[in-house]
Design a protein around this motif. Structure first.
Motif, PDB file in Angstrom:
ATOM      1  N   ALA A 296       0.290  -1.135   0.055  1.00 30.95           N
ATOM      2  CA  ALA A 296       0.298   0.067  -0.082  1.00 30.95           C
ATOM      3  C   ALA A 296       0.533   0.920  -0.210  1.00 30.95           C
ATOM      4  N   ALA A 297       1.542   0.958   0.756  1.00 32.91           N
ATOM      5  CA  ALA A 297       2.894   2.302   1.161  1.00 32.91           C
ATOM      6  C   ALA A 297       3.648   2.163  -0.625  1.00 32.91           C
ATOM      7  N   ILE A 301       3.194   6.025  -2.432  1.00 33.33           N
ATOM      8  CA  ILE A 301       4.553   6.927  -3.520  1.00 33.33           C
ATOM      9  C   ILE A 301       4.565   6.570  -5.064  1.00 33.33           C
ATOM     10  N   MET A 302       4.111   6.232  -5.935  1.00 33.74           N
ATOM     11  CA  MET A 302       3.946   5.964  -7.118  1.00 33.74           C
ATOM     12  C   MET A 302       3.273   6.618  -7.717  1.00 33.74           C
ATOM     13  N   ASP A 322      -3.801   2.198   6.630  1.00 31.91           N
ATOM     14  CA  ASP A 322      -3.080   3.088   7.600  1.00 31.91           C
ATOM     15  C   ASP A 322      -1.841   3.762   7.321  1.00 31.91           C
ATOM     16  N   VAL A 323      -2.662   4.233   5.791  1.00 33.16           N
ATOM     17  CA  VAL A 323      -0.822   4.827   5.287  1.00 33.16           C
ATOM     18  C   VAL A 323      -0.516   6.386   5.707  1.00 33.16           C
ATOM     19  N   GLY A 336      -4.910   7.313   4.301  1.00 27.82           N
ATOM     20  CA  GLY A 336      -5.027   5.948   4.578  1.00 27.82           C
ATOM     21  C   GLY A 336      -5.403   5.081   3.612  1.00 27.82           C
ATOM     22  N   SER A 337      -6.289   4.697   2.854  1.00 24.22           N
ATOM     23  CA  SER A 337      -5.930   3.927   2.058  1.00 24.22           C
ATOM     24  C   SER A 337      -5.604   3.888   0.625  1.00 24.22           C
ATOM     25  N   ALA A 338      -5.170   3.215   0.463  1.00 25.33           N
ATOM     26  CA  ALA A 338      -4.258   3.128  -1.365  1.00 25.33           C
ATOM     27  C   ALA A 338      -5.227   3.149  -3.125  1.00 25.33           C
ATOM     28  N   GLU A 339      -6.764   3.713  -1.992  1.00 25.90           N
ATOM     29  CA  GLU A 339      -7.666   3.062  -3.101  1.00 25.90           C
ATOM     30  C   GLU A 339      -7.175   4.296  -3.683  1.00 25.90           C
TER      31      GLU A 339
END
Length: 374
Positions: A296-297, A301-302, A322-323, A336-339
Motif C-alpha cells: 500500500a505504501a 509513493i508511485m 492506514d498509510v 488512509g488506504s491506497a484506493e
C-alpha cells in the motif's frame, strides 16, 4: 354393218400385266401404203373407249420391259471420283507454295485445282493433313478456352509454392551460413547496470547465427542482474543483437539491522548501504517488504507527483488502510488506504499550493471530497 374405212382387223387383246411393269411404248407410224399413213397412234386407248374395241388400231403395240432376274446384281455406272468443293479456313493450308520454285524467286502460291477436277490420292492426302491440322488447332483452342480457370489455379499454386520454397531456402541459408553469425551485442537502457557486464554475460552467444541464438540462456544470464526488471531482444542482420533493458525504479529505503536497503515497488533490493540513500523516503512497514502494508505504501509513493515525492521524508503503513506520510518540514499527511490514490494526490498537490508546508501541521486527504487541514 359396214366397218369404217382405214381400219384393219383388231388384234387380239394381250393378257393383263402388273401395273408396275406396264408402260407406254414408243410411238410408231403405219406403213406408207396404209390408209393411216402419217398419223401417229398411241398405246393408250382414246377417252371413252376400252381396249379391244373396234375403234382401237391394230397397228399400235407396246414393247415389254425386261426385268432382271431375282437375285441378280445390278451394276451401277462408273463415273470419275470427285470430291465436293469445300473451304477450309485454316492458316495451316494458306500460303502453300510450289516446292520446285527456284531459290531467290518470290514464292508463287499453289494453283487451286478446278472444282470439277478429279481428286487424286496426293491431293486427298494433302487435304486430309490440312483438315487434321485445322482440327487439332481448333481442339487446342477449345481446350484452352474451357481450362483457363484450372490453369490459373495451377499458376497460383506454383507461384505460392515457389515463394515458400524461396523463403525456406533463405531461412536455411540464414540459419547455417556464417554470414549471419552474431558479432556484436548492443545494450540499450542500462543506467545502474554496467553495459560491459551484460555484454560479458552474453559473450557465449558470439559466433552463433542469429536465428540459432539460444534465448533461454540469454534469459538465464540476465536474471542474475537484480536491477533489470525486464528486457527485450532485437536481431539486426547480419550480425547484431540488441538488448533493451528496463531497470528497476527505486521508491524508498527500508531500514535493516545492517543499514538501509534501496528497494523498488516489488520490494526487490537494488542496493544496500549503511547510510540512507539521498532523495528517497524511509518506508516503515510492520511485516517487512513483502507485507500488504508495504505494498500500500509503495502504491501511494508511485501515485505522488514528482514535486511532492521530492519533499517526502517517511512513509508509515501499519496496515493497508492506514498509510501516513511525513513531509520535510514536519507536516503530516493522513492518506488512509491506497484506493483513489491518483485523486488524493491531485487534492494534496492543490492543498500544498494553497497552504504551503509550514503553515499547516496536517493534511487529511483520506476523504478526498472533503479534505481537512489542521
Amino acid at each position: 354393218m359396214k366397218r369404217p374405212q382405214g381400219f384393219d382387223q383388231p388384234a387380239a387383246p394381250e393378257p393383263a400385266r402388273p401395273a408396275a411393269v406396264r408402260t407406254r411404248g414408243p410411238r410408231r407410224t403405219t406403213k406408207p401404203g396404209s390408209s393411216t399413213a402419217g398419223r401417229a397412234t398411241d398405246a393408250r386407248p382414246a377417252p371413252g373407249r376400252t381396249p379391244g374395241s373396234p375403234a382401237a388400231s391394230d397397228q399400235t403395240s407396246t414393247e415389254p420391259i425386261v426385268l432382271p432376274a431375282p437375285g441378280a446384281r445390278r451394276v451401277a455406272p462408273v463415273w470419275p471420283l470427285r470430291r465436293p468443293t469445300e473451304t477450309v479456313d485454316s492458316p495451316a493450308i494458306q500460303g502453300i507454295t510450289r516446292p520446285d520454285a527456284a531459290p531467290g524467286l518470290p514464292a508463287t502460291p499453289a494453283a487451286t485445282p478446278p472444282a470439277d477436277a478429279p481428286l487424286t490420292p496426293a491431293g486427298a492426302r494433302r487435304k486430309f493433313r490440312a483438315a487434321r491440322r485445322a482440327r487439332k488447332l481448333y481442339e487446342r483452342e477449345e481446350v484452352r478456352r474451357f481450362t483457363w480457370r484450372s490453369r490459373r489455379r495451377r499458376t497460383i499454386w506454383l507461384v505460392s509454392l515457389g515463394i515458400i520454397a524461396a523463403l525456406g531456402g533463405f531461412v536455411l541459408i540464414g540459419a547455417y551460413s556464417p554470414l549471419m553469425a552474431l558479432k556484436t551485442i548492443e545494450v540499450v537502457g542500462a543506467d545502474r547496470v554496467p553495459s560491459a557486464e551484460v555484454q560479458a554475460a552474453l559473450g557465449e552467444q558470439l559466433g552463433t547465427p542469429l536465428p540459432l541464438v539460444d534465448f533461454s540462456k540469454v534469459k538465464k544470464e540476465l536474471s542474475r542482474f537484480t536491477l533489470i526488471r525486464s528486457y527485450v531482444t532485437e536481431s539486426r542482420p547480419p550480425g547484431t543483437l540488441v538488448v533493451r533493458i528496463v531497470e528497476r525504479e527505486p521508491i524508498g529505503a527500508v531500514v535493516t539491522p545492517a543499514g538501509f536497503d534501496l528497494v523498488d515497488a516489488a520490494g526487490v533490493v537494488i542496493q544496500s548501504g549503511t547510510e540512507r540513500p539521498a532523495g528517497y523516503a524511509t518506508i516503515t512497514a510492520r511485516s517487512g517488504a513483502g507485507s500488504t502494508g508495504f505494498q500500500a505504501a509503495a502504491a501511494v509513493i508511485m501515485a505522488l507527483p514528482d514535486g511532492i515525492r521530492g519533499q517526502l521524508d517517511t512513509v508509515t503503513a501499519a496496515t493497508k488502510d492506514d498509510v501516513t506520510l511525513t513531509l520535510v518540514g514536519g507536516a503530516r499527511v493522513v492518506w488512509g488506504s491506497a484506493e483513489k490514490s491518483e485523486y488524493k494526490a491531485v487534492v494534496l498537490a492543490a492543498l500544498v499550493v494553497s497552504h504551503p508546508v509550514g503553515s499547516v501541521g496536517e493534511y487529511d486527504v483520506s476523504s478526498p471530497d472533503s479534505a481537512v487541514l489542521r
